[in-house]
Write a protein that holds these residues in place. Sequence first.
Motif, PDB file in Angstrom:
ATOM      1  N   ILE A 198      73.803  90.726 -22.400  1.00  0.00           N
ATOM      2  CA  ILE A 198      74.497  89.994 -23.448  1.00  0.00           C
ATOM      3  C   ILE A 198      73.920  90.495 -24.774  1.00  0.00           C
ATOM      4  CG2 ILE A 198      74.769  87.866 -24.419  1.00  0.00           C
ATOM      5  CD1 ILE A 198      76.115  87.791 -21.908  1.00  0.00           C
ATOM      6  N   ALA A 199      72.477  91.111 -24.693  1.00  0.00           N
ATOM      7  CA  ALA A 199      72.015  91.349 -25.906  1.00  0.00           C
ATOM      8  C   ALA A 199      72.614  92.479 -26.545  1.00  0.00           C
ATOM      9  CB  ALA A 199      70.530  92.097 -25.576  1.00  0.00           C
ATOM     10  N   GLY A 200      72.921  92.608 -27.922  1.00  0.00           N
ATOM     11  CA  GLY A 200      73.700  93.724 -28.679  1.00  0.00           C
ATOM     12  C   GLY A 200      74.968  93.487 -28.398  1.00  0.00           C
ATOM     13  N   THR A 201      75.718  92.472 -27.600  1.00  0.00           N
ATOM     14  CA  THR A 201      77.437  92.413 -27.617  1.00  0.00           C
ATOM     15  C   THR A 201      77.457  91.528 -28.733  1.00  0.00           C
ATOM     16  OG1 THR A 201      77.135  90.549 -26.065  1.00  0.00           O
ATOM     17  CG2 THR A 201      77.430  92.639 -25.148  1.00  0.00           C
ATOM     18  N   THR A 202      78.902  91.657 -29.039  1.00  0.00           N
ATOM     19  CA  THR A 202      79.472  90.676 -30.149  1.00  0.00           C
ATOM     20  C   THR A 202      80.227  89.746 -29.042  1.00  0.00           C
ATOM     21  OG1 THR A 202      79.781  92.228 -31.739  1.00  0.00           O
ATOM     22  CG2 THR A 202      81.306  90.476 -31.923  1.00  0.00           C
ATOM     23  N   VAL A 203      79.867  88.402 -29.159  1.00  0.00           N
ATOM     24  CA  VAL A 203      80.508  87.238 -28.492  1.00  0.00           C
ATOM     25  C   VAL A 203      81.177  86.321 -29.508  1.00  0.00           C
ATOM     26  CG1 VAL A 203      79.949  85.244 -26.869  1.00  0.00           C
ATOM     27  CG2 VAL A 203      78.468  87.502 -26.749  1.00  0.00           C
ATOM     28  N   VAL A 204      82.376  86.162 -29.223  1.00  0.00           N
ATOM     29  CA  VAL A 204      83.379  85.136 -30.108  1.00  0.00           C
ATOM     30  C   VAL A 204      83.219  83.879 -29.077  1.00  0.00           C
ATOM     31  CG1 VAL A 204      85.448  84.870 -30.839  1.00  0.00           C
ATOM     32  CG2 VAL A 204      84.419  87.099 -31.250  1.00  0.00           C
ATOM     33  N   VAL A 205      83.051  82.963 -29.826  1.00  0.00           N
ATOM     34  CA  VAL A 205      82.825  81.666 -29.262  1.00  0.00           C
ATOM     35  C   VAL A 205      83.876  80.796 -30.248  1.00  0.00           C
ATOM     36  CG1 VAL A 205      81.542  79.068 -28.923  1.00  0.00           C
ATOM     37  CG2 VAL A 205      80.428  81.565 -29.053  1.00  0.00           C
ATOM     38  N   ALA A 206      84.935  80.389 -29.170  1.00  0.00           N
ATOM     39  CA  ALA A 206      86.244  79.436 -29.864  1.00  0.00           C
ATOM     40  C   ALA A 206      85.907  78.039 -29.857  1.00  0.00           C
ATOM     41  CB  ALA A 206      87.431  80.015 -29.214  1.00  0.00           C
ATOM     42  N   GLY A 207      85.499  77.286 -30.809  1.00  0.00           N
ATOM     43  CA  GLY A 207      85.328  75.964 -31.021  1.00  0.00           C
ATOM     44  C   GLY A 207      84.164  75.767 -31.084  1.00  0.00           C
ATOM     45  N   TYR A 208      83.621  75.066 -32.380  1.00  0.00           N
ATOM     46  CA  TYR A 208      82.076  74.850 -32.536  1.00  0.00           C
ATOM     47  C   TYR A 208      81.903  73.203 -32.152  1.00  0.00           C
ATOM     48  CZ  TYR A 208      77.617  75.906 -34.285  1.00  0.00           C
ATOM     49  OH  TYR A 208      76.101  76.112 -34.406  1.00  0.00           O
ATOM     50  N   GLY A 209      82.435  72.681 -31.127  1.00  0.00           N
ATOM     51  CA  GLY A 209      82.242  71.252 -30.769  1.00  0.00           C
ATOM     52  C   GLY A 209      80.874  71.360 -29.993  1.00  0.00           C
ATOM     53  N   GLY A 216      70.344  87.404 -27.633  1.00  0.00           N
ATOM     54  CA  GLY A 216      70.669  88.530 -28.208  1.00  0.00           C
ATOM     55  C   GLY A 216      71.905  89.201 -28.725  1.00  0.00           C
ATOM     56  N   ALA A 217      72.892  88.238 -28.442  1.00  0.00           N
ATOM     57  CA  ALA A 217      74.394  88.526 -28.951  1.00  0.00           C
ATOM     58  C   ALA A 217      74.740  88.366 -30.362  1.00  0.00           C
ATOM     59  CB  ALA A 217      75.232  87.838 -28.135  1.00  0.00           C
ATOM     60  N   ASN A 218      75.243  89.020 -31.004  1.00  0.00           N
ATOM     61  CA  ASN A 218      75.827  88.871 -32.272  1.00  0.00           C
ATOM     62  C   ASN A 218      76.981  88.025 -32.147  1.00  0.00           C
ATOM     63  OD1 ASN A 218      77.316  89.136 -34.791  1.00  0.00           O
ATOM     64  ND2 ASN A 218      77.959  91.269 -34.641  1.00  0.00           N
ATOM     65  N   VAL A 219      76.944  86.727 -32.602  1.00  0.00           N
ATOM     66  CA  VAL A 219      78.069  85.509 -32.340  1.00  0.00           C
ATOM     67  C   VAL A 219      78.850  85.350 -33.474  1.00  0.00           C
ATOM     68  CG1 VAL A 219      78.129  83.236 -31.690  1.00  0.00           C
ATOM     69  CG2 VAL A 219      76.432  84.640 -30.559  1.00  0.00           C
ATOM     70  N   ILE A 220      80.368  85.411 -33.165  1.00  0.00           N
ATOM     71  CA  ILE A 220      81.174  84.850 -34.176  1.00  0.00           C
ATOM     72  C   ILE A 220      81.855  83.630 -33.592  1.00  0.00           C
ATOM     73  CG2 ILE A 220      83.377  85.453 -35.502  1.00  0.00           C
ATOM     74  CD1 ILE A 220      82.728  88.533 -34.730  1.00  0.00           C
ATOM     75  N   VAL A 221      82.104  82.613 -34.560  1.00  0.00           N
ATOM     76  CA  VAL A 221      82.715  81.213 -34.156  1.00  0.00           C
ATOM     77  C   VAL A 221      83.931  81.326 -34.805  1.00  0.00           C
ATOM     78  CG1 VAL A 221      82.539  78.841 -34.532  1.00  0.00           C
ATOM     79  CG2 VAL A 221      80.364  80.278 -34.030  1.00  0.00           C
ATOM     80  N   MET A 260      85.285  83.192 -38.681  1.00  0.00           N
ATOM     81  CA  MET A 260      86.636  84.040 -39.182  1.00  0.00           C
ATOM     82  C   MET A 260      87.701  83.433 -38.234  1.00  0.00           C
ATOM     83  SD  MET A 260      85.642  87.847 -37.763  1.00  0.00           S
ATOM     84  CE  MET A 260      84.035  87.887 -38.299  1.00  0.00           C
ATOM     85  N   PRO A 261      88.727  83.810 -38.787  1.00  0.00           N
ATOM     86  CA  PRO A 261      90.049  83.666 -38.105  1.00  0.00           C
ATOM     87  C   PRO A 261      89.986  84.398 -36.693  1.00  0.00           C
ATOM     88  CG  PRO A 261      90.908  84.131 -40.035  1.00  0.00           C
ATOM     89  CD  PRO A 261      89.178  84.586 -40.080  1.00  0.00           C
ATOM     90  N   MET A 262      90.603  83.852 -35.544  1.00  0.00           N
ATOM     91  CA  MET A 262      90.713  84.522 -34.082  1.00  0.00           C
ATOM     92  C   MET A 262      90.929  85.852 -34.497  1.00  0.00           C
ATOM     93  SD  MET A 262      89.470  84.418 -31.080  1.00  0.00           S
ATOM     94  CE  MET A 262      89.331  82.688 -30.172  1.00  0.00           C
ATOM     95  N   LEU A 263      92.225  86.064 -34.942  1.00  0.00           N
ATOM     96  CA  LEU A 263      92.933  87.567 -35.024  1.00  0.00           C
ATOM     97  C   LEU A 263      91.752  88.613 -35.601  1.00  0.00           C
ATOM     98  CD1 LEU A 263      95.677  88.501 -34.473  1.00  0.00           C
ATOM     99  CD2 LEU A 263      96.650  88.439 -36.770  1.00  0.00           C
ATOM    100  N   GLU A 264      90.983  88.332 -36.563  1.00  0.00           N
ATOM    101  CA  GLU A 264      89.882  89.175 -36.930  1.00  0.00           C
ATOM    102  C   GLU A 264      88.771  89.172 -36.000  1.00  0.00           C
ATOM    103  OE1 GLU A 264      88.289  88.123 -40.950  1.00  0.00           O
ATOM    104  OE2 GLU A 264      90.438  87.618 -41.414  1.00  0.00           O
ATOM    105  N   ALA A 265      88.376  88.201 -35.382  1.00  0.00           N
ATOM    106  CA  ALA A 265      87.122  88.020 -34.255  1.00  0.00           C
ATOM    107  C   ALA A 265      87.456  88.856 -33.240  1.00  0.00           C
ATOM    108  CB  ALA A 265      86.889  86.570 -34.087  1.00  0.00           C
ATOM    109  N   VAL A 266      88.717  88.732 -32.848  1.00  0.00           N
ATOM    110  CA  VAL A 266      88.928  89.599 -31.535  1.00  0.00           C
ATOM    111  C   VAL A 266      88.952  90.915 -31.589  1.00  0.00           C
ATOM    112  CG1 VAL A 266      90.256  87.843 -30.245  1.00  0.00           C
ATOM    113  CG2 VAL A 266      91.331  89.224 -31.749  1.00  0.00           C
ATOM    114  N   GLN A 267      89.090  91.537 -32.570  1.00  0.00           N
ATOM    115  CA  GLN A 267      89.128  92.956 -32.769  1.00  0.00           C
ATOM    116  C   GLN A 267      87.331  93.330 -32.778  1.00  0.00           C
ATOM    117  OE1 GLN A 267      91.710  94.433 -36.004  1.00  0.00           O
ATOM    118  NE2 GLN A 267      92.544  92.388 -36.090  1.00  0.00           N
ATOM    119  N   GLU A 268      86.638  92.565 -32.917  1.00  0.00           N
ATOM    120  CA  GLU A 268      85.108  92.856 -32.887  1.00  0.00           C
ATOM    121  C   GLU A 268      84.378  92.656 -31.577  1.00  0.00           C
ATOM    122  OE1 GLU A 268      82.263  92.293 -35.984  1.00  0.00           O
ATOM    123  OE2 GLU A 268      83.849  91.873 -37.339  1.00  0.00           O
TER     124      GLU A 268
END
Length: 420
Positions: free
Chosen positions: A207-218, A232-237, A256-264
Amino acid sequence: MNYDIKTTELAPTGKQRIDWANRFMPVLDSIRARFENERPLEGLRIAACLHVTTETANLMKTLKAGGAEAVVCASNPLSTQDDVAASLVVDEKIGVFAIDGVDTDTYYKHIDAALDMQPAITMDDGADLVSRLHSEETNPSLIEQVVAGTEETTTGVIRLRSMAAEGVLRYPIIAVNDADTKHFFDNRYGTGQSTLDGIIRATNLLIAGTTVVVAGYGWCGRGVASRARGLGANVIVTEVNPLRALEAVMDGFRVMPMLEAVQEADLIVTLTGDIHVLRKEHFEVMKDGTIIANSGHFDVEIDIPMLGKLSVDKGSARPYVDVYTLADGRKLYLIGEGRLVNLAAAEGHPASVMDMSFANQALSVEYIAKNRDSFENRVYDVPKSIDEAVAQLKLQAFGIEIDTLTAEQEEYLNSWEMGT
Ligand code: NAI
């Protein structure tokens, strides 16, 4: 005793694992000891529709110790631990209707088989028993016998509250999910750890060094985001609720919006309870090699039929991982068929956290048994006294003592006149 399980031969392994889980469930264990003495559930018929895991087995044993006649069916076709099912049948003489990997038809047959015992109490994780009892296909006399039910998860509670709001809910429900000692801990720390556990077991990803997108911040999303960052992930919500989005920003995550997040994204996890959070427009711009998983209750958060349509080939990359090859050659990897990844590819939540969730279940059932005539057909919170008792018992089990208010402090906190 009726049951439908894969095999009885796995019972010894199941028993060993159930006993191991019990070591981390001191609160439920103490409730079981009291139930054995007091038998508060004597003669009650309880049908449970839960993930058939080691922790659930300890809950079922507790209900039986309280005098209940209990059966359990699976609340997800991919979450059954067949050795646990075997031990419940062989060692505990508890009826189980659950086999890992069943088709939809058998899944519902198992639910119907559990309902055949004519339960007075239903215990749901996702409202399957309630839905089935309310459906026209089900024998109408069955619902007449039900006194009340309990619900374990967010998605189930949301559905039951809308049934109650529309006036169609035909028996009362206690929303176990909404107890503080449930969702603060189970949804956050349980889902946080076990979702990553499932992903790591399925993929062996660093996981370290990856970009992880988490959908939903509940509750669940917060847990996954913080654990992924810890690894160690770079996390986008991504969020749709401005308050939750703001909280994620102030917790230090990029939003950021999912459409932008998925590209990273290298890895995307959905935990929203919503439908089609990942859909055509997102698949079209994902990087080659993106790994996708869902840990929300239903397998609808990722539009898998659409992913299939966009693909020229689908195969298995390794156990629990399907590879979809898109027309332009990009490969997307889907874990656990888009079902709860922590249960499909790992063992679900650790026992220590289920200790609190299932203590709430057991005590809520006892509460129903003692107050059975005082409910209306709506969704109730777990009584505060139960929530506080569970927290107190858990602290005790950790060997942690806390301060108590002095008489002066009590008076100060309860008074508006003491200003200094
Ligand atoms: P929650 O209601 O606290 O959080 C859900 C969040 O998702 C909310 O903040 C909401 O604004 C956001 N959301 C909704 N639609 C969205 C979209 N299109 N894009 C981005 N964000 C969106 O719910 P909680 O407790 O976190 O549960 C989430 C799901 O996980 C539910 O389906 C619940 O049943 C399930 N769950 C799964 C567990 C597991 O073992 N994997 C354990 C506990 C709950």
